[in-house]
Design a protein around this motif. Structure first.
Motif, PDB file in Angstrom:
ATOM      1  N   ARG A   1       9.184   5.484 -33.193  1.00 38.00           N
ATOM      2  CA  ARG A   1       9.439   4.576 -34.710  1.00 38.00           C
ATOM      3  C   ARG A   1       8.141   4.287 -35.520  1.00 38.00           C
ATOM      4  O   ARG A   1       7.437   3.161 -34.716  1.00 38.00           O
TER       5      ARG A   1
ATOM      6  N   ILE B   1       6.445   4.320 -29.436  1.00 40.05           N
ATOM      7  CA  ILE B   1       7.150   2.562 -28.394  1.00 40.05           C
ATOM      8  C   ILE B   1       7.552   3.260 -27.021  1.00 40.05           C
ATOM      9  O   ILE B   1       7.353   2.766 -26.150  1.00 40.05           O
TER      10      ILE B   1
ATOM     11  N   SER C   1      10.617  -9.145 -23.998  1.00 41.26           N
ATOM     12  CA  SER C   1      11.057  -8.779 -25.489  1.00 41.26           C
ATOM     13  C   SER C   1       9.962  -8.014 -25.799  1.00 41.26           C
ATOM     14  O   SER C   1       8.958  -8.194 -25.949  1.00 41.26           O
ATOM     15  N   GLY C   2      10.147  -6.508 -26.721  1.00 46.93           N
ATOM     16  CA  GLY C   2       9.622  -5.541 -27.284  1.00 46.93           C
ATOM     17  C   GLY C   2       9.195  -4.146 -26.689  1.00 46.93           C
ATOM     18  O   GLY C   2       8.029  -4.066 -26.909  1.00 46.93           O
TER      19      GLY C   2
ATOM     20  N   GLY D   1      10.514  -2.034 -25.059  1.00 52.66           N
ATOM     21  CA  GLY D   1      11.146  -1.246 -25.506  1.00 52.66           C
ATOM     22  C   GLY D   1      12.616  -0.783 -24.524  1.00 52.66           C
ATOM     23  O   GLY D   1      13.722   0.438 -24.679  1.00 52.66           O
ATOM     24  N   LYS D   2      13.182  -1.777 -24.785  1.00 57.49           N
ATOM     25  CA  LYS D   2      14.387  -1.452 -23.313  1.00 57.49           C
ATOM     26  C   LYS D   2      15.875  -0.738 -24.782  1.00 57.49           C
ATOM     27  O   LYS D   2      15.769   0.150 -24.176  1.00 57.49           O
ATOM     28  N   THR D   3      15.454  -1.052 -25.642  1.00 59.65           N
ATOM     29  CA  THR D   3      16.746  -1.075 -26.510  1.00 59.65           C
ATOM     30  C   THR D   3      16.613   0.554 -26.538  1.00 59.65           C
ATOM     31  O   THR D   3      17.196   1.076 -27.060  1.00 59.65           O
ATOM     32  N   THR D   4      15.051   0.601 -27.116  1.00 58.53           N
ATOM     33  CA  THR D   4      14.491   2.403 -27.882  1.00 58.53           C
ATOM     34  C   THR D   4      15.536   2.915 -26.934  1.00 58.53           C
ATOM     35  O   THR D   4      15.791   4.052 -26.963  1.00 58.53           O
TER      36      THR D   4
END
Ligand SMILES: Nc1ncnc2c1ncn2[C@@H]1O[C@H](COP(=O)(O)OP(=O)(O)OP(=O)(O)O)[C@@H](O)[C@H]1O
Length: 263
Positions: A34, A39, A59-60, A62-65
């Motif tokens: 990304r 990522i 936070s950051g 890569g969970k959402t990704t």
């Protein structure tokens, strides 16, 4: 497959269901870039149908990704199958529920109208609207416009919209943030009922203690899985008193392993 800090691998939960055929989610060598940066760095994963998996990490990391890949809105390299199909294909689109951190609902409609709309989209798969409202504790607010709701209440409408569609795979990005303990407990009970009925749930959280509600937890850091285990196994293996301490222990071990490999 990658070794983690506990000497286990992030991979099949149960060899009996491993592989693209038996898994609700099957991932091999997943890489995502990304904004010109990698990522996710080659993830392997199998999720057993009818299970709850907690996706935990800072936070950051890569969970959402990862979630975006599974629901079909993120480009990736590698092999990914959800419910036996490639993410985002018409064959799976209506069978997957995704609740993002930002609530995706119509604010000028009431909660009930939102649910009616999503139930209509789901067609024959749709579940009972009153039951979904009750599940998220919104029965009393059902006929008020969502624009008058608090942030937590709006988030619950979003979750109810996903529930009412009767998904086989439910991907939830921090669904319990900002909720009071009573509503949180009620939601976890609902998640368990859904899993018992055969749905597969992947739920991200910053709150390590929520791991106790999950069948297995994936610990993630900097685009890699550090462990795929259970909450109690994590405590036992690390000897830590709390899951927060256990996570830090796993992170330190992984750091030492990386250093050792680099020498
Ligand atoms: N469009 C983008 N361009 C560049 N970097 C991005 C982009 N989107 C996300 N990232 C970066 O990718 C990394 C992973 O982000 P992601 O949202 O997946 O993390 P997360 O674990 O879900 O975080 P949080 O718990 O804070 O929601 C972060 O470092 C983020 O800054």
């Amino acid at each position: 497959m990658m070794k983690n800090g506990l000497g286990a691998v992030a991979g099949p939960a149960d060899p009996a269901v491993a592989g693209a055929v038996g898994s609700a989610v099957h991932v091999r060598g997943l890489r995502v870039r990304r904004g010109g940066t990698e990522i996710l760095h080659g993830l392997d994963l199998d999720l057993r149908p009818g299970s709850i998996t907690g996706l935990l990490g800072p936070s950051g990391c890569g969970k959402t990704t990862l979630m975006r890949v599974l629901v079909g809105v993120q480009r990736y390299d590698g092999e990914v199958r959800v419910l036996g199909e490639r993410p985002g294909t018409p064959a799976v689109r209506g069978r997957i529920g995704y609740v993002t951190q930002a609530a995706a609902v119509y604010k000028d409609l009431t909660a009930r109208q939102n649910l009616r709309y999503f139930a209509a989209l789901a067609g024959a798969r749709a579940r009972d609207i009153d039951e979904a409202l009750d599940t998220v504790g919104l029965t009393g607010l059902a006929d008020r416009r969502v624009s008058t709701f608090s942030g937590g209440e709006t988030g619950r409408v979003s979750l109810a919209c996903a529930l009412v569609a009767g998904p086989e795979l439910l991907v939830l990005d921090e669904p319990t943030v900002g909720l009071d303990p009573l509503t949180r407990e009620g939601l976890w009970a609902t998640f368990r009922e859904l899993a018992d009925a055969g749905a597969t749930l992947l739920i991200s959280s910053h709150v390590m203690d929520e791991a106790f509600h999950c069948d297995r937890v994936l610990l993630m850091r900097s685009g890699r899985f550090l462990a795929y285990t259970t909450a109690s196994e994590l405590l036992e293996r690390t000897g830590a008193d709390t899951l927060d301490a256990a996570f830090l222990d796993v992170v330190r071990r992984a750091g030492r392993t990386e250093q050792g490999e680099g020498q």
